[in-house]
Write an enzyme that holds these catalytic residues in place. Structure first.
Site, short mmCIF file in Angstrom:
data_model
loop_
_atom_site.label_atom_id
_atom_site.label_comp_id
_atom_site.label_asym_id
_atom_site.label_seq_id
_atom_site.Cartn_x
_atom_site.Cartn_y
_atom_site.Cartn_z
N SER A 62 14.25 8.75 24.89
CA SER A 62 14.84 10.11 24.22
C SER A 62 15.57 10.96 25.21
CB SER A 62 13.58 10.81 23.61
OG SER A 62 13.08 10.19 22.36
N GLY A 119 0.88 3.56 9.72
CA GLY A 119 1.53 4.89 10.04
C GLY A 119 2.99 4.74 9.67
N ALA A 120 3.72 3.81 10.30
CA ALA A 120 5.13 3.84 10.13
C ALA A 120 5.46 3.39 9.01
CB ALA A 120 5.44 2.54 11.16
N LYS A 137 1.10 12.75 17.41
CA LYS A 137 1.90 13.11 16.26
C LYS A 137 0.95 13.90 15.23
CE LYS A 137 5.75 9.93 16.47
NZ LYS A 137 6.70 8.80 15.68
N ILE A 183 11.23 -2.52 12.29
CA ILE A 183 11.18 -1.01 13.08
C ILE A 183 11.04 -1.33 14.55
CG2 ILE A 183 10.17 0.21 11.04
CD1 ILE A 183 7.44 -0.01 13.07
N ASP A 196 11.27 10.87 11.65
CA ASP A 196 11.36 9.31 11.74
C ASP A 196 11.94 8.56 10.42
OD1 ASP A 196 10.43 9.16 14.19
OD2 ASP A 196 8.53 9.28 13.78
P1 ATR Z 1 1.22 1.87 12.79
O1 ATR Z 1 0.00 2.60 12.02
O2 ATR Z 1 1.42 2.45 14.18
O3 ATR Z 1 2.19 1.68 11.87
P2 ATR Z 1 -0.63 -0.26 13.21
O4 ATR Z 1 -1.89 0.47 12.76
O5 ATR Z 1 -0.79 -0.93 14.58
O6 ATR Z 1 0.42 0.53 13.25
O7 ATR Z 1 -0.52 -1.38 12.11
C1 ATR Z 1 0.39 -1.42 11.03
C2 ATR Z 1 0.33 -2.27 10.04
O8 ATR Z 1 0.51 -3.82 10.57
C3 ATR Z 1 -1.05 -2.63 9.36
O9 ATR Z 1 -0.38 -2.57 8.01
C4 ATR Z 1 -1.83 -3.76 9.97
O10 ATR Z 1 -2.28 -4.50 8.91
P3 ATR Z 1 -3.82 -4.13 8.68
O11 ATR Z 1 -3.87 -3.11 7.68
O12 ATR Z 1 -4.38 -5.07 7.91
O13 ATR Z 1 -4.62 -3.71 9.79
C5 ATR Z 1 -0.61 -4.50 10.31
N1 ATR Z 1 -0.74 -5.42 11.45
C6 ATR Z 1 -1.12 -5.17 12.48
N2 ATR Z 1 -1.30 -6.43 13.25
C7 ATR Z 1 -0.98 -7.41 12.32
C8 ATR Z 1 -0.92 -8.91 12.40
N3 ATR Z 1 -1.32 -9.28 13.49
N4 ATR Z 1 -0.60 -9.58 11.06
C9 ATR Z 1 -0.46 -9.09 10.06
N5 ATR Z 1 -0.30 -7.68 9.84
C10 ATR Z 1 -0.60 -6.82 11.08
#
Ligand code: ATR
Length: 276
Positions: A17, A127-128, A66, A213, A103
């Site tokens: 940024s 979250g995303a 955030k 993303i 975002d």
């Molecule tokens: P954020 O909240 O920032 O988007 P996150 O909490 O790390 O990121 O994960 C976002 C998503 O990725 C979640 O839907 C998670 O699935 P779960 O609800 O089952 O935890 C998914 N995710 C993370 N690692 C994964 C993996 N190795 N395989 C499949 N889905 C995964």
């Protein structure tokens, strides 16, 4: 006093940024600067007070603040209300500090022309996905499915934001040709993360848009796989650039050049830019 902007987070050294906003400020002949500020875990309140006291005109907020920043702001815009995550703070003329989330809208803009009757599939429900789905809902999209490793998390998301429905990863694979836009929101494919594909793409619809993303690497294994089909791939750099451009326009009243920035950042990250 010279205007200044900031980005707060932890870690902050790798944030793109400052480069992006400094470049846009110069391009638009705006006499201001934009600085990265590393904020320690227990110091967020004091850091926000300092930004206000020292006359910061607006700042971005990145991981992990955030959500946590919300109590320290005067008002939360509708773009951030439903998701409880602020990435941009704007100072008003009467010294109030308003939290926005750019975002989701930034991501939508990065996809290019899309239509509200498009069928959208999210892979992941964290979250995303929440932020982007909320922005899609606000933009009038209704056909949204969330395929997630943990079904209950997708159901909770649907329930919270009151749009779409939860499906299994297997269901998503089997019915993939029903979707016009596929959005990969899990951390899989990021540098130093697992490199397995979250879903198989062999049933993909021709001319679908496949977005990830993640922007580091620029071409994730998911996008590389998608590239074998007749689809359009979009990496996460567009989301970064467009969320920044919306923030820039809120602060400065000018929309900066996003195409040029995409090309510059793509080159910095070692890729070659194709303007679609
Ligand atoms: P954020 O909240 O920032 O988007 P996150 O909490 O790390 O990121 O994960 C976002 C998503 O990725 C979640 O839907 C998670 O699935 P779960 O609800 O089952 O935890 C998914 N995710 C993370 N690692 C994964 C993996 N190795 N395989 C499949 N889905 C995964």
């Amino acid at each position: 006093m010279k205007k200044w902007f900031a980005v707060i987070g932890n870690p902050i050294t790798h944030s793109l940024s400052p480069y992006m906003h400094e470049t846009w400020l110069q391009e638009n002949n705006i006499d201001a600067s934009y600085i990265p500020v590393h904020v320690e875990k227990d110091n967020l309140k004091e850091a926000v007070e300092a930004l206000k006291l020292l006359g910061c005109s607006g700042w971005n907020v990145t991981v992990p603040y955030k959500n946590e920043i919300i109590p320290f702001l005067d008002e939360i815009d509708i773009s951030a209300q439903g998701i409880g995550a602020v990435n941009t703070v704007v100072k008003t003329e009467d010294n109030r500090f308003i939290g926005y989330n750019t975002d989701g809208l930034g991501f939508i803009q990065s996809l290019g022309p899309i239509y509200t009757d498009h069928q959208i599939l999210f892979v992941g429900a964290g979250g995303a996905a929440r932020g982007i789905a909320h922005a899609l809902k606000q933009s009038g999209f209704t056909n949204i499915s969330f395929a997630n490793r943990t079904h209950a998390n997708a159901e909770r998301l649907v329930n919270d934001i009151q749009i779409g429905h939860a499906i299994s990863l297997e269901d998503a694979e089997n019915r993939l040709n029903a979707f016009d836009i596929i959005i990969q929101t899990t951390p899989q494919g990021m540098k130093n993360q697992e490199n397995t594909l979250p879903i198989k793409l062999n049933n993909i619809k021709e001319h679908a848009i496949v977005a990830d993303i993640v922007y580091n690497p620029l071409v994730t294994p998911f996008l590389e796989e998608a590239g074998k089909y007749n689809v359009r791939t979009v990496n996460g750099l567009g989301m970064l650039v467009h969320q920044g451009a919306i923030a820039f326009s809120y602060w400065n009243g000018i929309t900066p050049n996003t195409d040029k920035m995409m090309a510059q950042l793509t080159e910095q990250l070692g890729g070659s830019y194709v303007n679609r």
